[in-house]
Design a protein around this motif. Structure first.
Motif, PDB file in Angstrom:
ATOM      1  N   LEU A 107      79.062  34.197  27.067  1.00 19.80           N
ATOM      2  CA  LEU A 107      78.061  34.921  26.985  1.00 19.80           C
ATOM      3  C   LEU A 107      78.099  35.810  28.261  1.00 19.80           C
ATOM      4  O   LEU A 107      78.169  36.790  28.531  1.00 19.80           O
ATOM      5  N   ARG A 133      79.032  39.268  29.749  1.00 22.31           N
ATOM      6  CA  ARG A 133      77.920  40.270  30.239  1.00 22.31           C
ATOM      7  C   ARG A 133      78.365  40.740  31.687  1.00 22.31           C
ATOM      8  O   ARG A 133      78.234  41.695  32.018  1.00 22.31           O
ATOM      9  N   LEU A 162      69.405  34.922  28.818  1.00 21.18           N
ATOM     10  CA  LEU A 162      69.975  35.352  30.096  1.00 21.18           C
ATOM     11  C   LEU A 162      69.041  36.316  30.880  1.00 21.18           C
ATOM     12  O   LEU A 162      68.153  37.033  30.054  1.00 21.18           O
ATOM     13  N   GLU A 178      69.934  39.458  33.856  1.00 21.91           N
ATOM     14  CA  GLU A 178      71.351  40.229  34.456  1.00 21.91           C
ATOM     15  C   GLU A 178      70.741  40.938  35.391  1.00 21.91           C
ATOM     16  O   GLU A 178      69.818  41.728  35.208  1.00 21.91           O
ATOM     17  N   LEU A 208      64.896  52.554  28.799  1.00 24.81           N
ATOM     18  CA  LEU A 208      65.788  51.893  27.535  1.00 24.81           C
ATOM     19  C   LEU A 208      67.314  52.270  27.671  1.00 24.81           C
ATOM     20  O   LEU A 208      67.586  53.528  27.780  1.00 24.81           O
ATOM     21  N   GLY A 247      68.683  50.513  23.434  1.00 27.01           N
ATOM     22  CA  GLY A 247      67.878  49.576  22.717  1.00 27.01           C
ATOM     23  C   GLY A 247      67.046  48.450  23.479  1.00 27.01           C
ATOM     24  O   GLY A 247      66.567  47.922  23.196  1.00 27.01           O
ATOM     25  N   GLN A 248      67.705  48.427  24.973  1.00 29.01           N
ATOM     26  CA  GLN A 248      67.388  47.279  25.664  1.00 29.01           C
ATOM     27  C   GLN A 248      66.495  47.697  26.710  1.00 29.01           C
ATOM     28  O   GLN A 248      66.935  48.794  27.226  1.00 29.01           O
ATOM     29  N   GLU A 249      65.685  46.899  27.262  1.00 30.76           N
ATOM     30  CA  GLU A 249      64.763  47.516  28.470  1.00 30.76           C
ATOM     31  C   GLU A 249      65.375  47.213  29.743  1.00 30.76           C
ATOM     32  O   GLU A 249      66.191  45.947  30.023  1.00 30.76           O
ATOM     33  N   GLY A 281      68.298  41.683  30.374  1.00 29.22           N
ATOM     34  CA  GLY A 281      68.673  40.668  29.479  1.00 29.22           C
ATOM     35  C   GLY A 281      67.765  40.090  28.470  1.00 29.22           C
ATOM     36  O   GLY A 281      66.813  40.648  28.130  1.00 29.22           O
ATOM     37  N   SER A 282      68.148  39.005  27.910  1.00 28.60           N
ATOM     38  CA  SER A 282      67.593  38.621  26.662  1.00 28.60           C
ATOM     39  C   SER A 282      66.059  37.804  27.049  1.00 28.60           C
ATOM     40  O   SER A 282      65.354  37.404  26.066  1.00 28.60           O
ATOM     41  N   ARG A 317      61.980  38.097  33.567  1.00 31.35           N
ATOM     42  CA  ARG A 317      62.635  39.121  34.226  1.00 31.35           C
ATOM     43  C   ARG A 317      62.053  39.649  35.413  1.00 31.35           C
ATOM     44  O   ARG A 317      62.594  39.856  36.468  1.00 31.35           O
TER      45      ARG A 317
END
Lengths: 395, 195
Positions: free
Chosen positions: A157, A161, A185, A187, A215, A218-220, A235-236, A242
């Protein structure tokens, strides 16, 4: 004019709803093709270490490295990465922005993958035109950090990424992917801030500096500028981790790639080579697969190069391995897009081929100084033109 | 996210394409309907759906499960449709499509079909003139058949905002389609708005 004997809402429903939904199979076929040409091979190919844009090196899963070092010389272009689980130590050529790295990682977090694209025009090799890019880049991943194996799923992964984060090669970028023991993760992407504004989003601060939470899909994404560098952190991992990592980013001094840190053993076996292909001529062979067989097994969409770099690279890798009858190689591989004339010059061959201006992929399989092979195939049709084995580099 | 979905997501993160196929099976209908509602063309919708699932495969690594999987996929479809439409927004192409539709309709069943095509083209033009938030909300409600609650989650706005956008969108469409109609009380959507 709408006839009002039919209600507007009924018209909307009639217009906005499909008469029928196609069977899943028709969509899945296209999705699967883009994920990887061969379903049983797809996972291996998709997640193969070290994808690049114009030049690519992949450190195979079987190559256990203590640190994600990478350097390559393929057809006249060199890109270098040297680092460890603590961070990147060297980049070649030097990036046009200040490299920032965390002064302290959250507990349990390590750097597992990094990627570097020096941007167009920085390779010193005019005429190189990659897949939608004019510059080479490299991604490397650690399979073992601080005495512990990085779980394959995390490694894969992180590689994927890092590859995605580098973008299309239009500008220099550094991607750093950190992981914790649970596979979460963080990133970090760094680019030059020159001429750029922060993306639209919610204002916040990192340390005491202004930042923005935007955004994206859909990810910050936390974005801010430090010195001359535009930084994006995503990242997740949880928001606190983060933010903590973002706040700890500090300018890092990088050393030349050739400088080996005290006590740091060079990669074994060599994961890099600086010997041009033209000095390693070997036996030429007819291609081991026809164009039809390549298209059948790998799929072939020449337009992918401008829209989906990762997928284009999978196609090229699959096609080259078929043409060279290369088994399930575990080594590094590299490729570039160029003209047949330039490819023949780089290989030092006068073999018969297509018209000189024909665009081809020059693919090197099993990149090492011990051997390997080179395949040249048509960038539009996948027609294989040349397969050659490389001589080992003699000291 | 159900336990089964969480397991599928975990398998996908390990690179299991069969698990991903199961997710595509589960959400194909919703994603295709969303894509169709936003593009108005089955071929475009198929492309958008493929883009959506390819992005989903790559994005599952970073999917934290804060939103339902269906909501996350719908957001990806919205973004994919926006990118797709941006790419093919060339006016010449659009005109070509309109002319083609008219010719095909005439060939098919004459005047009645042509009238339907004209209505549809009027409607398409009016919908395109709506601001994006109104257009998206109408598409998700009338096209993808999402509830107000689902739309609110997808667009990250209060349910009241969704209802306002629906009623405003319908009213704007009426004005655009029939400019001679005297302005009156803002029309409420006839369809019952269920949460």
């Amino acid at each position: 004019m709408i006839r009002h004997e039919r209600g507007l809402e009924e018209l909307l429903e009639a217009r906005l709803r499909p008469r029928e939904v196609p069977p899943t199979e028709s969509v899945w076929w296209g999705v699967r093709r883009r994920l990887g040409a061969h379903p049983r091979r797809a996972r291996r190919v998709l997640l193969r270490a070290g994808l690049a844009l114009a030049m690519l090196l992949a450190l195979g899963a079987g190559l256990a490295l203590a640190s994600p070092d990478l350097r390559a010389w393929v057809g006249g272009v060199a890109v270098g990465l040297r680092g460890s689980s603590h961070g990147v130590a060297s980049l070649e050529p030097a990036p046009p922005f200040t490299v920032l790295q965390p002064s302290a990682l959250p507990a349990g977090w390590t750097l597992v993958a990094n990627g570097y694209n020096p941007g167009p025009g920085r390779s010193g090799a005019p005429g190189w035109s990659g897949v939608g890019s004019t510059a080479p880049s490299a991604v490397s991943v650690a399979s073992r950090v601080a005495g512990q194996d990085v779980p394959p799923a995390t490694r894969e992964l992180a590689q994927a990424r890092a590859q995605d984060l580098l973008g299309n090669g239009a500008e220099a970028a550094l991607a750093l992917v950190y992981a914790d023991p649970t596979g979460q993760l963080i990133e970090v992407v760094e680019r030059s801030a020159a001429g750029k504004a922060l993306p639209a989003g919610r204002a916040t601060t990192v340390g005491s500096q202004p930042a923005v939470v935007a955004l994206r899909d859909g990810q910050e994404v936390l974005a801010f500028v430090r010195q001359d560098t535009l930084v994006e952190v995503s990242g997740s991992a949880g928001r606190d981790d983060r933010l903590r990592l973002a706040a700890s980013l500090q300018p890092a001094a990088l050393a030349p790639v050739d400088a080996t840190a005290a006590g740091q053993a060079p990669p074994t076996p060599p994961a890099w080579t600086r010997v041009p292909l033209s000095s390693r001529p070997g036996a030429q062979e007819p291609p081991h697969a026809t164009r039809e067989a390549i298209v059948r097994q790998c799929g072939w969409d020449a337009a992918l190069g401008s829209s989906a770099l990762g997928e284009a690279m999978q196609q090229v890798h699959c096609a080259a391995r078929l043409a060279a009858a290369s088994p399930d190689d575990q080594g590094a591989w590299a490729y570039s897009r160029t003209s047949w004339r330039a490819a023949a010059q780089q290989l030092g061959t006068d073999a018969a081929g297509p018209p000189g201006a024909t665009q081809v992929y020059l693919v090197q399989l099993d990149v090492s100084e011990r051997g390997g092979s080179v395949v040249v195939l048509d960038a539009t049709t996948a027609q294989p033109y040349l397969v050659a084995r490389l001589q080992p580099v003699t000291p | 996210m159900t336990e089964h979905e969480a397991e599928l997501v975990a398998q996908c993160r390990r690179g299991d394409q069969e698990a991903f196929r199961a997710l595509v099976d589960a959400y194909h209908d919703r994603v295709f309907r969303t894509a169709y509602a936003l593009t108005g063309d089955p071929h475009d919708a198929t492309e958008v759906e493929q883009d959506t699932f390819v992005k989903a495969w790559r994005g599952l690594a970073a999917f934290r499960g804060d939103a339902a999987l269906a909501t996350w996929l719908t957001r990806l479809a919205l973004n994919a449709a926006r990118d797709h439409l941006r790419r093919r927004r060339a006016r010449a192409v659009l005109q070509g499509v309109l002319v083609h539709r008219r010719l095909m309709a005439l060939r098919a069943d004459g005047e009645q079909a042509l009238q339907r095509v004209d209505e549809r083209d009027d409607l398409d033009r009016a919908v395109r003139r709506l601001p994006p938030p109104l257009r998206q909300t109408l598409a998700l409600y009338y096209g993808a058949e999402l509830s107000v609650k689902e739309i609110a989650e997808t667009l990250r706005c209060p349910e009241g905002t969704v209802k306002w956008r629906l009623s405003t969108g319908i009213a704007r469409l009426r004005e655009l389609l029939d400019p001679e109609r005297p302005p009156g009380r803002r029309a409420e959507p006839r369809k019952a708005i269920d949460p």
